[in-house]
Design a protein around this motif. Structure first.
Motif, PDB file in Angstrom:
ATOM      1  N   GLY A   1      -1.312   5.729  -6.366  1.00 13.72           N
ATOM      2  CA  GLY A   1      -1.059   4.477  -5.600  1.00 13.72           C
ATOM      3  C   GLY A   1      -1.766   3.578  -4.836  1.00 13.72           C
ATOM      4  O   GLY A   1      -2.151   4.178  -3.608  1.00 13.72           O
TER       5      GLY A   1
ATOM      6  N   GLU B   1       4.355  12.109  -8.312  1.00 12.55           N
ATOM      7  CA  GLU B   1       3.243  11.189  -8.644  1.00 12.55           C
ATOM      8  C   GLU B   1       2.585  11.138  -7.283  1.00 12.55           C
ATOM      9  O   GLU B   1       2.920  10.566  -5.424  1.00 12.55           O
ATOM     10  N   ALA B   2       1.131  10.291  -7.472  1.00 17.56           N
ATOM     11  CA  ALA B   2       0.254   9.993  -6.290  1.00 17.56           C
ATOM     12  C   ALA B   2      -0.675   9.062  -6.580  1.00 17.56           C
ATOM     13  O   ALA B   2      -1.257   9.007  -8.077  1.00 17.56           O
TER      14      ALA B   2
ATOM     15  N   ILE C   1       5.017   5.144  -8.177  1.00 17.87           N
ATOM     16  CA  ILE C   1       4.462   4.545  -6.919  1.00 17.87           C
ATOM     17  C   ILE C   1       3.525   3.489  -7.476  1.00 17.87           C
ATOM     18  O   ILE C   1       3.965   2.969  -8.471  1.00 17.87           O
ATOM     19  N   GLN C   2       3.738   2.784  -6.414  1.00 22.71           N
ATOM     20  CA  GLN C   2       3.403   1.065  -6.566  1.00 22.71           C
ATOM     21  C   GLN C   2       2.351   0.940  -6.977  1.00 22.71           C
ATOM     22  O   GLN C   2       0.871   1.767  -6.252  1.00 22.71           O
TER      23      GLN C   2
END
Length: 130
Positions: free
Chosen positions: A9, A6-7, A124-125
């Motif tokens: 955030g 994932e990316a 991811i945040q």
């Protein structure tokens, strides 16, 4: 081995937008179900949106309908979540998930049901401030 990366955030203010991406490494998803979930501190993980990669079928939790859009790019084995008009209650860890075959069932909110997903990203945040 299926790995989901994932990316995207970030921290944004309410009303802002973000685009999350998730790339499948190690497996070329083609006719499979991919989804996004999120988990706020102290709360259960909830389904946000899902898509079947062999067509245009999508499902959304009631809380994000009209604001979030899930899409996929089979040439890049990726799924995206475009989020707009973000609210503080959208804050949480966002997880990409995938499973072989068609998307199966939705939860009580209308989003994907986590019981039907076998593969998960690290998360991811996303933080939305008021």
């Amino acid at each position: 081995q299926v790995q989901l990366e994932e990316a995207g955030g970030d921290s944004v203010q309410a009303g802002g937008a973000l685009r999350l991406s998730c790339k499948s490494v190690g497996y070329r998803f083609n006719s499979d179900c991919m989804a996004w979930f999120r988990q706020a501190p102290g709360k259960e993980r909830e389904g946000v949106a899902s898509t079947y990669t062999a067509g245009d079928n999508t499902w959304y939790a009631d809380s994000v309908k009209g604001r979030f859009t899930i899409s996929h790019d089979n040439s890049d084995y990726s799924v995206y979540l475009q989020m707009s008009n973000l609210k503080p209650e959208d804050t949480g860890m966002y997880f990409c998930a995938a499973n072989f075959g068609v998307c199966q069932g939705t939860d009580y909110n209308g989003g994907p049901d986590r019981r039907f997903f076998s593969y998960w990203g690290q998360g991811i945040q996303v933080t939305v401030s008021s």
